[in-house]
Design a protein around this motif. Structure first.
Motif, PDB file in Angstrom:
ATOM      1  N   TYR A  46      -4.991  13.675  -6.726  1.00  0.00           N
ATOM      2  CA  TYR A  46      -4.907  12.257  -7.081  1.00  0.00           C
ATOM      3  C   TYR A  46      -4.968  11.336  -5.866  1.00  0.00           C
ATOM      4  N   THR A  47      -5.093  11.894  -4.684  1.00  0.00           N
ATOM      5  CA  THR A  47      -5.165  11.105  -3.461  1.00  0.00           C
ATOM      6  C   THR A  47      -6.589  10.604  -3.259  1.00  0.00           C
ATOM      7  N   LEU A  48      -6.715   9.293  -3.146  1.00  0.00           N
ATOM      8  CA  LEU A  48      -8.027   8.701  -2.936  1.00  0.00           C
ATOM      9  C   LEU A  48      -8.330   8.515  -1.451  1.00  0.00           C
ATOM     10  N   ARG A  49      -7.306   8.072  -0.699  1.00  0.00           N
ATOM     11  CA  ARG A  49      -7.505   7.774   0.717  1.00  0.00           C
ATOM     12  C   ARG A  49      -6.158   7.843   1.424  1.00  0.00           C
ATOM     13  N   ARG A  50      -6.159   8.202   2.696  1.00  0.00           N
ATOM     14  CA  ARG A  50      -4.930   8.210   3.483  1.00  0.00           C
ATOM     15  C   ARG A  50      -5.279   7.991   4.950  1.00  0.00           C
ATOM     16  N   HIS A  58      -0.460   5.144   5.149  1.00  0.00           N
ATOM     17  CA  HIS A  58      -0.877   4.521   3.893  1.00  0.00           C
ATOM     18  C   HIS A  58      -1.571   5.582   3.053  1.00  0.00           C
ATOM     19  N   VAL A  59      -1.108   5.738   1.812  1.00  0.00           N
ATOM     20  CA  VAL A  59      -1.694   6.729   0.903  1.00  0.00           C
ATOM     21  C   VAL A  59      -2.068   6.007  -0.387  1.00  0.00           C
ATOM     22  N   SER A  71       7.271   7.762  -4.282  1.00  0.00           N
ATOM     23  CA  SER A  71       8.000   6.679  -3.627  1.00  0.00           C
ATOM     24  C   SER A  71       9.482   7.004  -3.518  1.00  0.00           C
ATOM     25  N   MET A  72      10.015   7.701  -4.508  1.00  0.00           N
ATOM     26  CA  MET A  72      11.431   8.078  -4.471  1.00  0.00           C
ATOM     27  C   MET A  72      11.693   9.180  -3.441  1.00  0.00           C
ATOM     28  N   ASN A  73      10.666   9.927  -3.076  1.00  0.00           N
ATOM     29  CA  ASN A  73      10.811  11.029  -2.113  1.00  0.00           C
ATOM     30  C   ASN A  73      10.255  10.689  -0.733  1.00  0.00           C
ATOM     31  N   ARG A  74      10.135   9.398  -0.420  1.00  0.00           N
ATOM     32  CA  ARG A  74       9.541   8.989   0.859  1.00  0.00           C
ATOM     33  C   ARG A  74      10.220   9.600   2.083  1.00  0.00           C
ATOM     34  N   LEU A  93       6.168   5.219   5.097  1.00  0.00           N
ATOM     35  CA  LEU A  93       5.133   5.682   4.181  1.00  0.00           C
ATOM     36  C   LEU A  93       4.962   4.655   3.080  1.00  0.00           C
ATOM     37  N   ILE A  94       3.769   4.125   2.968  1.00  0.00           N
ATOM     38  CA  ILE A  94       3.461   3.154   1.930  1.00  0.00           C
ATOM     39  C   ILE A  94       2.481   3.798   0.956  1.00  0.00           C
ATOM     40  N   ILE A  95       2.869   3.822  -0.318  1.00  0.00           N
ATOM     41  CA  ILE A  95       2.028   4.444  -1.331  1.00  0.00           C
ATOM     42  C   ILE A  95       1.412   3.339  -2.176  1.00  0.00           C
ATOM     43  N   HIS A  96       0.105   3.268  -2.168  1.00  0.00           N
ATOM     44  CA  HIS A  96      -0.644   2.239  -2.892  1.00  0.00           C
ATOM     45  C   HIS A  96      -1.170   2.812  -4.190  1.00  0.00           C
TER      46      HIS A  96
END
Length: 96
Positions: A46-50, A58-59, A71-74, A93-96
């Protein structure tokens, strides 16, 4: 003449990268590359870009429920990424 002992090629390359000031950029790329190892292939699907920019990874993900769960496991993800890289590279870690 000073006697030197043999070194592994990886140690020689790391020394040269440090002297050239390139180790920070290399560690950023390593952090982005180990994402697959840290989260596994099921989540990586499900990862598009990082990428890493100034210590912030940025993920971009395509699944909203997965974004919420990760996000809860950052803190655990940041620790696992830094451990895999072998340096304190990722500070946030920022998850977009």
């Amino acid at each position: 003449m000073k006697r030197t002992y043999p070194k592994h090629i990886a140690a020689i390359i790391d020394d040269a990268m440090n002297r050239a000031g390139l180790s920070e950029g290399l560690n950023d790329r390593r952090a982005a590359a180990v994402w697959v190892e840290v989260v596994g292939p099921a989540i990586n699907r499900y990862t598009l870009r990082r990428y890493v920019d100034r210590g912030v990874m940025h993920v971009y993900l395509s699944s909203a429920p997965l974004k919420s769960e990760l996000s809860m496991n950052r803190p655990a993800l940041i620790a696992a990424i830094n451990k895999a890289v072998g340096a304190e590279v990722v500070t946030d870690l920022i998850i977009h």
